[in-house]
Design a protein around this motif. Structure first.
Motif, PDB file in Angstrom:
ATOM      1  N   LEU A 172       0.812  -1.218   0.000  1.00 37.03           N
ATOM      2  CA  LEU A 172       0.000   0.000   0.000  1.00 37.03           C
ATOM      3  C   LEU A 172       0.845   1.267   0.000  1.00 37.03           C
ATOM      4  CD1 LEU A 172      -2.578  -1.204   2.650  1.00 37.03           C
ATOM      5  CD2 LEU A 172      -2.985  -0.954   0.192  1.00 37.03           C
ATOM      6  N   GLY A 173       2.163   1.090   0.088  1.00 35.66           N
ATOM      7  CA  GLY A 173       3.053   2.239   0.089  1.00 35.66           C
ATOM      8  C   GLY A 173       3.191   2.925   1.436  1.00 35.66           C
ATOM      9  N   ILE A 174       2.928   2.182   2.522  1.00 34.17           N
ATOM     10  CA  ILE A 174       3.130   2.736   3.866  1.00 34.17           C
ATOM     11  C   ILE A 174       3.928   1.740   4.703  1.00 34.17           C
ATOM     12  CG2 ILE A 174       1.035   4.141   3.765  1.00 34.17           C
ATOM     13  CD1 ILE A 174      -0.319   2.186   5.633  1.00 34.17           C
ATOM     14  N   ASN A 186      -4.777  -0.489  15.230  1.00 35.29           N
ATOM     15  CA  ASN A 186      -5.022  -0.204  16.642  1.00 35.29           C
ATOM     16  C   ASN A 186      -5.845   1.054  16.876  1.00 35.29           C
ATOM     17  OD1 ASN A 186      -3.610  -2.464  17.789  1.00 35.29           O
ATOM     18  ND2 ASN A 186      -1.746  -1.515  17.019  1.00 35.29           N
ATOM     19  N   GLY A 187      -6.280   1.698  15.797  1.00 32.81           N
ATOM     20  CA  GLY A 187      -7.136   2.868  15.918  1.00 32.81           C
ATOM     21  C   GLY A 187      -6.424   4.142  16.318  1.00 32.81           C
ATOM     22  N   ARG A 188      -5.098   4.127  16.299  1.00 31.81           N
ATOM     23  CA  ARG A 188      -4.351   5.340  16.642  1.00 31.81           C
ATOM     24  C   ARG A 188      -4.348   6.336  15.485  1.00 31.81           C
ATOM     25  NH1 ARG A 188      -0.949   1.290  19.154  1.00 31.81           N
ATOM     26  NH2 ARG A 188       0.298   1.220  17.247  1.00 31.81           N
ATOM     27  N   ARG A 189      -4.743   5.845  14.331  1.00 37.55           N
ATOM     28  CA  ARG A 189      -4.792   6.675  13.142  1.00 37.55           C
ATOM     29  C   ARG A 189      -6.076   6.378  12.394  1.00 37.55           C
ATOM     30  NH1 ARG A 189       0.302   7.294   9.143  1.00 37.55           N
ATOM     31  NH2 ARG A 189       0.270   9.551   9.268  1.00 37.55           N
ATOM     32  N   GLY A 190      -6.706   7.411  11.881  1.00 37.17           N
ATOM     33  CA  GLY A 190      -7.927   7.233  11.117  1.00 37.17           C
ATOM     34  C   GLY A 190      -7.652   6.669   9.729  1.00 37.17           C
ATOM     35  N   ILE A 191      -8.642   6.010   9.187  1.00 35.90           N
ATOM     36  CA  ILE A 191      -8.510   5.408   7.860  1.00 35.90           C
ATOM     37  C   ILE A 191      -9.199   6.333   6.866  1.00 35.90           C
ATOM     38  CG2 ILE A 191      -9.056   3.399   6.433  1.00 35.90           C
ATOM     39  CD1 ILE A 191      -9.154   1.894   9.259  1.00 35.90           C
ATOM     40  N   THR A 192      -8.410   6.880   5.965  1.00 29.89           N
ATOM     41  CA  THR A 192      -8.962   7.799   4.979  1.00 29.89           C
ATOM     42  C   THR A 192      -9.740   7.024   3.919  1.00 29.89           C
ATOM     43  OG1 THR A 192      -7.045   7.694   3.517  1.00 29.89           O
ATOM     44  CG2 THR A 192      -7.007   9.383   5.271  1.00 29.89           C
ATOM     45  N   GLU A 193     -10.579   7.730   3.210  1.00 31.97           N
ATOM     46  CA  GLU A 193     -11.330   7.117   2.109  1.00 31.97           C
ATOM     47  C   GLU A 193     -10.366   6.588   1.050  1.00 31.97           C
ATOM     48  OE1 GLU A 193     -14.854   5.883   0.336  1.00 31.97           O
ATOM     49  OE2 GLU A 193     -14.469   6.665   2.327  1.00 31.97           O
ATOM     50  N   GLN A 194      -9.315   7.344   0.783  1.00 34.73           N
ATOM     51  CA  GLN A 194      -8.316   6.923  -0.196  1.00 34.73           C
ATOM     52  C   GLN A 194      -7.645   5.621   0.238  1.00 34.73           C
ATOM     53  OE1 GLN A 194      -5.325   9.857  -1.053  1.00 34.73           O
ATOM     54  NE2 GLN A 194      -4.135   8.471  -2.313  1.00 34.73           N
ATOM     55  N   MET A 195      -7.313   5.512   1.522  1.00 30.38           N
ATOM     56  CA  MET A 195      -6.675   4.294   2.021  1.00 30.38           C
ATOM     57  C   MET A 195      -7.637   3.110   1.930  1.00 30.38           C
ATOM     58  SD  MET A 195      -4.116   2.616   3.143  1.00 30.38           S
ATOM     59  CE  MET A 195      -2.946   3.927   3.408  1.00 30.38           C
ATOM     60  N   ALA A 196      -8.889   3.319   2.288  1.00 32.91           N
ATOM     61  CA  ALA A 196      -9.880   2.236   2.193  1.00 32.91           C
ATOM     62  C   ALA A 196      -9.992   1.742   0.755  1.00 32.91           C
ATOM     63  CB  ALA A 196     -11.232   2.710   2.709  1.00 32.91           C
ATOM     64  N   LYS A 197     -10.057   2.665  -0.184  1.00 27.69           N
ATOM     65  CA  LYS A 197     -10.163   2.275  -1.596  1.00 27.69           C
ATOM     66  C   LYS A 197      -8.896   1.578  -2.081  1.00 27.69           C
ATOM     67  CE  LYS A 197     -13.674   5.605  -2.891  1.00 27.69           C
ATOM     68  NZ  LYS A 197     -14.019   6.804  -3.659  1.00 27.69           N
ATOM     69  N   SER A 198      -7.743   2.030  -1.607  1.00 25.01           N
ATOM     70  CA  SER A 198      -6.477   1.383  -1.973  1.00 25.01           C
ATOM     71  C   SER A 198      -6.427  -0.050  -1.468  1.00 25.01           C
ATOM     72  CB  SER A 198      -5.292   2.165  -1.402  1.00 25.01           C
ATOM     73  OG  SER A 198      -5.179   3.418  -2.018  1.00 25.01           O
ATOM     74  N   GLU A 221     -14.109  -6.435  -0.808  1.00 26.04           N
ATOM     75  CA  GLU A 221     -15.392  -5.760  -0.986  1.00 26.04           C
ATOM     76  C   GLU A 221     -15.406  -4.496  -0.138  1.00 26.04           C
ATOM     77  OE1 GLU A 221     -17.957  -6.121  -2.870  1.00 26.04           O
ATOM     78  OE2 GLU A 221     -17.708  -8.126  -3.680  1.00 26.04           O
ATOM     79  N   TYR A 222     -15.702  -3.369  -0.765  1.00 24.68           N
ATOM     80  CA  TYR A 222     -15.704  -2.078  -0.079  1.00 24.68           C
ATOM     81  C   TYR A 222     -16.689  -2.059   1.093  1.00 24.68           C
ATOM     82  CZ  TYR A 222     -16.087   2.960   0.578  1.00 24.68           C
ATOM     83  OH  TYR A 222     -16.098   4.217   1.109  1.00 24.68           O
TER      84      TYR A 222
END
Length: 117
Positions: free
Chosen positions: A23-25, A35-47, A55-56
């Motif tokens: 994923l490039g991270i 662990n929920g210390r960072r939010g999941i962006t829409e871009q990351m979810a789609k990636s 499945e989205y």
């Protein structure tokens, strides 16, 4: 969504570093997501969905199946099998490709009979 990312990663038998690399991270970035210390962006979810065939709606809401089963995925699988070394698998796909409508009806009866047992 955080726990589903971890569930996905574990189902793929990938370390946090391996999962993140696709994923490039970094692996620690994946740890923060899981662990929920960072939010999941829409871009990351789609990636994640694109990279791993997820499945989205499952990733976002936990509804349905984890992985997609698109026709393109099936065609890619068939291509890999036909290009591979397994002669039995090749023969099965070639035989299925040669079936006509009446053959498919017979095959469906066999499948229905096996499912009843």
């Amino acid at each position: 969504m955080n726990s589903r990312i971890k569930e996905l990663r574990k189902s793929l038998n990938l370390s946090q570093d391996e999962f993140g690399a696709r994923l490039g991270i970094t692996g620690s970035g994946i740890s923060n997501l899981e662990n929920g210390r960072r939010g999941i962006t829409e871009q990351m979810a789609k990636s994640i969905c694109r990279e791993f065939g997820v499945e989205y709606i499952w990733l976002k809401e936990g509804v349905g199946e984890m992985f997609t089963t698109r026709d393109d995925d099936i065609l890619d699988l068939i291509d890999r099998i036909l290009d591979g070394e397994n002669e039995t698998a090749k023969a099965v796909f070639k035989a299925l490709a040669a079936l006509d409508d009446s053959d498919w009806k017979v095959l469906q009866k066999i499948i229905d009979s096996l499912q009843k047992k």
